[in-house]
Design an enzyme around this catalytic site. Structure first.
Site, PDB file in Angstrom:
ATOM      1  N   ASP A 415     -15.433 -22.646 -18.266  1.00  0.00           N
ATOM      2  CA  ASP A 415     -16.514 -23.406 -17.629  1.00  0.00           C
ATOM      3  C   ASP A 415     -17.221 -22.528 -16.595  1.00  0.00           C
ATOM      4  O   ASP A 415     -16.735 -21.459 -16.234  1.00  0.00           O
ATOM      5  CB  ASP A 415     -15.915 -24.657 -16.970  1.00  0.00           C
ATOM      6  CG  ASP A 415     -16.997 -25.613 -16.488  1.00  0.00           C
ATOM      7  OD1 ASP A 415     -18.123 -25.559 -17.018  1.00  0.00           O
ATOM      8  OD2 ASP A 415     -16.707 -26.407 -15.567  1.00  0.00           O
ATOM      9  N   GLU A 418     -22.011 -19.273 -16.525  1.00  0.00           N
ATOM     10  CA  GLU A 418     -23.398 -18.771 -16.682  1.00  0.00           C
ATOM     11  C   GLU A 418     -23.625 -17.478 -15.913  1.00  0.00           C
ATOM     12  O   GLU A 418     -24.480 -16.707 -16.369  1.00  0.00           O
ATOM     13  CB  GLU A 418     -24.390 -19.853 -16.199  1.00  0.00           C
ATOM     14  CG  GLU A 418     -24.351 -21.112 -17.014  1.00  0.00           C
ATOM     15  CD  GLU A 418     -23.077 -21.934 -16.825  1.00  0.00           C
ATOM     16  OE1 GLU A 418     -22.542 -21.914 -15.703  1.00  0.00           O
ATOM     17  OE2 GLU A 418     -22.615 -22.564 -17.791  1.00  0.00           O
ATOM     18  N   ASP A 499     -23.194 -30.699 -18.672  1.00  0.00           N
ATOM     19  CA  ASP A 499     -23.160 -31.972 -17.943  1.00  0.00           C
ATOM     20  C   ASP A 499     -24.331 -32.873 -18.289  1.00  0.00           C
ATOM     21  O   ASP A 499     -25.374 -32.847 -17.650  1.00  0.00           O
ATOM     22  CB  ASP A 499     -23.111 -31.688 -16.440  1.00  0.00           C
ATOM     23  CG  ASP A 499     -21.868 -30.880 -16.084  1.00  0.00           C
ATOM     24  OD1 ASP A 499     -20.927 -30.851 -16.905  1.00  0.00           O
ATOM     25  OD2 ASP A 499     -21.844 -30.281 -15.001  1.00  0.00           O
TER      26      ASP A 499
HETATM   27  C1  GLC Z   1     -18.527 -28.640 -14.565  1.00  0.00           C
HETATM   28  C2  GLC Z   1     -18.243 -28.886 -16.043  1.00  0.00           C
HETATM   29  C3  GLC Z   1     -17.558 -30.207 -16.222  1.00  0.00           C
HETATM   30  C4  GLC Z   1     -16.280 -30.227 -15.400  1.00  0.00           C
HETATM   31  C5  GLC Z   1     -16.587 -29.938 -13.945  1.00  0.00           C
HETATM   32  C6  GLC Z   1     -15.330 -29.803 -13.094  1.00  0.00           C
HETATM   33  O1  GLC Z   1     -19.445 -29.553 -14.078  1.00  0.00           O
HETATM   34  O2  GLC Z   1     -19.421 -28.823 -16.800  1.00  0.00           O
HETATM   35  O3  GLC Z   1     -17.266 -30.437 -17.574  1.00  0.00           O
HETATM   36  O4  GLC Z   1     -15.657 -31.466 -15.507  1.00  0.00           O
HETATM   37  O5  GLC Z   1     -17.320 -28.727 -13.835  1.00  0.00           O
HETATM   38  O6  GLC Z   1     -14.520 -28.772 -13.535  1.00  0.00           O
END
Ligand code: GLC
Length: 817
Positions: A415, A418, A499
């Site tokens: 995650d 980017e 998200d």
């Molecule tokens: C980011 C991710 C999401 C995750 C969050 C906390 O927003 O896109 O899927 O739950 O981080 O880790």
């Protein structure tokens, strides 16, 4: 104000043939065209005297070169590969492409042009004093190509606008979208896919801009009939794919950028997630509830809550005190564990946090232009960022996963890659993005600027994760999920779209979004079912889970603090619909798993727009709210409140209704009844659908295989079911079971033939149920040449059915009219 003038290469002064390539030197700059394959050319142009050498972190697979035909006349140089021709104008340096039959496409309106670019002309301004670093980064190269008036333009990955990208402008630069949700628009998101598929009747072609630098595509926005490509980096480099169908273009694209990894079977099952499963007890309770409520489940995702102070590769000492036990408890229920990993490493240098200490010692973190490790803020506070362009850093990162894998974790969820970074602790007022400086140096000897490598950060993180998994568990298939990526990411990871919101708009957007990912080479994709931001509600969830059944990657996930979103959270009625939707997913697994093999073999997306399967029906190309699931199924989702029926376009084929088994009368469109729980699903005539029994998880064996044949009145049909152990790498060495299936047309008397199973994989013992969908009950059935009385007519499904033990041998059932 007029745009600053471009420099152009001018006439070709000399040219030479190189092995499988042409090298032409212009008055200024050079063009090189490589014969990559009989249907692919690669075009490079540099305003300088040499091309960039290949980058150590570049990640395209090697392809054997192919033969290039070359001839010249006074006006032009002519290049040929088997299925593609190109003409390079000697005076201007402009290129035109053509099919072997002479149909022109992708014609340069002018030769490539270049000029110095200011940061304000890009979306990269990072603050008042931001600048593009000197050198290549400031040299923008432009290319204008003609679009035919009837050309639809598709691809460009996950951005949430319309499926047809024509008349729009796009930026390729990975970002953590700041406004919550996937509001309809063209904007850039977490993944950069500079990939365009152009489709007109009888001709599709594709273009992949092989530039990881900041780039833009103007797809007929400024001028309807012009495609303008722009990239920083001082060099133009693109692959041109000959098509001639959309499927051929996706195959060609993934031949160049890599095929989607074959996931383990469990990854195609249902995944449950939430930011906020904050303890061992909570995770176990979720697993238990799925089992108590008899809802299939293959994986639970552990979000950042499992970490100790959000330190990556740690477990919280109290809430997850015995992680191996937590994971073992899941495994005992047939459920896999997937753990999130963020690239930001807490800059904690005083407490013996080994990832930060060893990372610094090993020089593994990205350095700013001043040579000092760059830091910014993410969940754990001030953090350092691994330089994934370095091979030894990827390896080191992969080794850190031991903290998770030793506890039994099955998959890695990458995650914030980017990478997402802010300029002060998250949640502080005035928080803004704080990107890695464009002039930061990355790679083995700091050979590249961040502005060149930025788009690859997510892909290289996913690669580090996948390679780390493969090294530690050579007998298993790595499974990685990523948010950020660049074209080619499919080799290492499945992707989710980040998200989104619990909104009807975001449900609708998921359709073109995932279809466009498939066209960009990523076959294993999904969005958060139920939506991430905000609170989901009963009707929306019911609709979302029924569509989610067909997402290649099926995961329910939501934000911390939102209302519960598990399948039972919206009352018994919605729970029943969700259970049925998830069970249907498990029924479909043999079909979906075959599709996963096809994706791995030739890039074929599991979920795709109608244009992929019906390229000659131009009126269907822009349609984005009906999708194909492989070549056999078409879904027509409901994505608006209160809707109980909807218009369905019927592409030119014979169609059956999956739920009633009835063959539909030939027509162009129909109004389908679609109350919640009854998403319209259509089966294409000639299809042979393979369904499994419902299982609690894929850890349980398949004990029943149903083969449903849908004869076409006019044409025969065939399909090959592909199976393997669902895990491990034996499939690469013959460990497959392939069953070729064929049906005769109704006109010729419907008959279903099952060829003897081939390949070394032996499925566990199971029952075979054969069903032939027919307009009316036949007089009888013959099984293997003998009249059988063991069959029955299933009126509700309009099918003649016969069951037998699956002995892997050839069988044939014939209708006695
Ligand atoms: C980011 C991710 C999401 C995750 C969050 C906390 O927003 O896109 O899927 O739950 O981080 O880790």
């Amino acid at each position: 104000m007029d745009a600053p003038a471009l420099a152009h290469p001018g006439p070709i002064l000399t040219w030479e043939r190189q092995p499988a390539a042409l090298l032409a030197r212009h008055e200024r700059g050079l063009t090189r065209i490589d014969a990559v394959a009989p249907d692919i050319l690669r075009v490079r142009f540099s305003p300088g005297s040499a091309l960039q050498p290949p980058r150590a972190w570049g990640s395209l697979p090697d392809l054997p070169a192919t033969e290039l035909g070359l001839s010249g006349d006074d006006e032009a140089l002519h290049l040929f590969v088997e299925r593609l021709a190109a003409r390079l104008d000697r005076t201007s340096g402009a290129l035109t492409f053509a099919t072997p039959g002479g149909s022109e496409f992708a014609r340069d309106l002018a030769p490539p042009g270049w000029r110095e670019v200011a940061i304000e002309e890009t979306a990269l301004a990072q603050g008042p004093d931001a600048e593009l670093p000197p050198g290549a980064a400031r040299t923008g190269v432009f290319l204008r190509k003609r679009l035919a008036p009837d050309e639809g333009c598709f691809g460009l990955g996950q951005r949430p606008g319309r499926l047809d990208r024509r008349h729009r402008r796009f930026t390729n630069w990975t970002v953590d979208i700041s406004s919550p949700g996937h509001c309809r628009g063209e904007e850039n998101m977490y993944q950069a896919h500079p990939v365009l598929l152009a489709v007109r009747p009888r001709l599709a072609w594709g273009l992949f801009l092989h530039s990881t630098w900041y780039s833009t595509f103007d797809v007929g926005a400024g001028d309807s009939d012009v495609l303008t490509l722009f990239t920083l980096g001082g060099e133009l480099d693109y692959y041109l794919f000959a098509g001639p169908t959309p499927a051929a273009v996706v195959e060609q694209l993934t031949r160049v950028t890599g095929r989607p990894a074959l996931p383990p079977l469990w990854a195609l099952g249902y995944h449950q997630s939430r930011w906020g499963y904050a303890s061992d007890a909570e995770v176990r309770a979720v697993a238990r509830t799925f089992r108590e409520r008899d809802i299939p489940l293959d994986a639970i995702h552990l979000d950042i809550d499992y970490m100790d102070g959000f330190r990556v590769f740690t477990w919280h000492p109290q809430r997850f005190a015995a992680p191996a036990e937590t994971v073992a408890a899941l495994h005992a229920e047939g459920i896999r564990a997937v753990a999130i990993v963020d690239p930001g490493v807490k800059k904690d240098l005083t407490s013996g946090y080994p990832v930060a200490d060893a990372g610094l010692r090993g020089g593994h973190f990205v350095r700013g232009p001043d040579g000092e490790p760059f830091s910014g803020w993410v969940w754990p506070g001030e953090s350092l960022f691994p330089d994934f362009c370095r091979a030894d850093t990827r390896r080191w990162w992969g080794e850190q996963q031991a903290a998770l894998l030793d506890a039994g974790v099955d998959g890695i969820w990458c995650d914030m890659n980017e990478p997402a970074i802010v300029d002060r602790p998250i949640g502080t007022e005035g928080e803004r993005a704080r990107p890695i400086p464009l002039a930061a140096r990355q790679g083995e000897a700091g050979e590249a600027l961040h502005v060149e490598t930025h788009n690859l950060y997510g892909t290289l993180m996913a690669r580090a994760a996948a390679e780390g998994l493969a090294r530690r568990r050579p007998q298993r298939r790595p499974w990685v999920l990523t948010r950020a990526g660049y074209t080619g990411v499919q080799r290492w990871a499945a992707s989710w779209m980040g998200d989104n919101r619990s909104s009807w708009e975001d449900l609708e957007t998921s359709l073109p979004q995932l279809a466009s990912m498939g066209l960009a080479g990523s076959a294993h994709v999904g969005v958060d079912i139920g939506g991430f931001y905000g609170d989901c509600f009963a009707e929306l969830f019911a609709r979302w889970i029924e569509v989610g059944t067909f997402y290649p990657f099926m995961r329910n996930h939501t934000q911390c603090g939102s209302r519960p979103q598990e399948p039972w959270a919206f009352g018994p009625q919605v729970e029943a619909l969700a259970r049925a939707a998830i069970r249907l997913r498990y029924r479909l697994l043999p079909y979906l798993y075959t599709l996963a093999h096809l994706a791995h073999r030739r890039g074929e997306p599991l979920l795709r727009p109608l244009l992929y399967d019906f390229p000659d029906a131009a009126h269907l190309h822009p349609i984005e709210d009906q999708l194909m699931v492989g070549p056999q199924l078409m879904i027509a989702p409901v994505y608006r409140p209160g809707v109980r029926r909807r218009l369905v376009e019927l592409p030119p084929a014979t169609w059956y209704d999956l739920r009633t088994g009835a063959r539909l009368a030939k027509r162009d469109a129909l109004i389908a009844e679609a109350p919640p729980g009854a998403l319209p699903i259509f089966v294409r005539g000639g299809a042979i659908l393979t369904l499994g029994n419902v299982r609690r998880s894929t850890m349980e064996p398949l004990t029943e295989l149903t083969i449903e044949a849908y004869p076409d009145p006019q044409a025969p049909g065939e399909w090959t079911l592909i199976e393997d152990a669902g895990e491990g790498l034996d499939y690469q060495h013959g460990g497959l079971a392939e069953t070729h299936l064929a049906i005769a047309s109704l006109r010729d008397g419907a008959a279903l033939s099952i060829a003897a199973r081939s390949g070394a994989y032996q499925p566990p013992p199971r029952r075979l149920i054969l069903r032939l969908h027919l307009p009316e009950a036949p007089a009888g059935l013959r099984l293997d040449g003998r009249t059988s009385d063991a069959w029955r007519w299933r009126a509700a499904e309009r099918a003649a059915e016969i069951a037998l033990a699956d002995d892997g041998a050839a069988h044939r059932i014939e209708v006695i009219p």
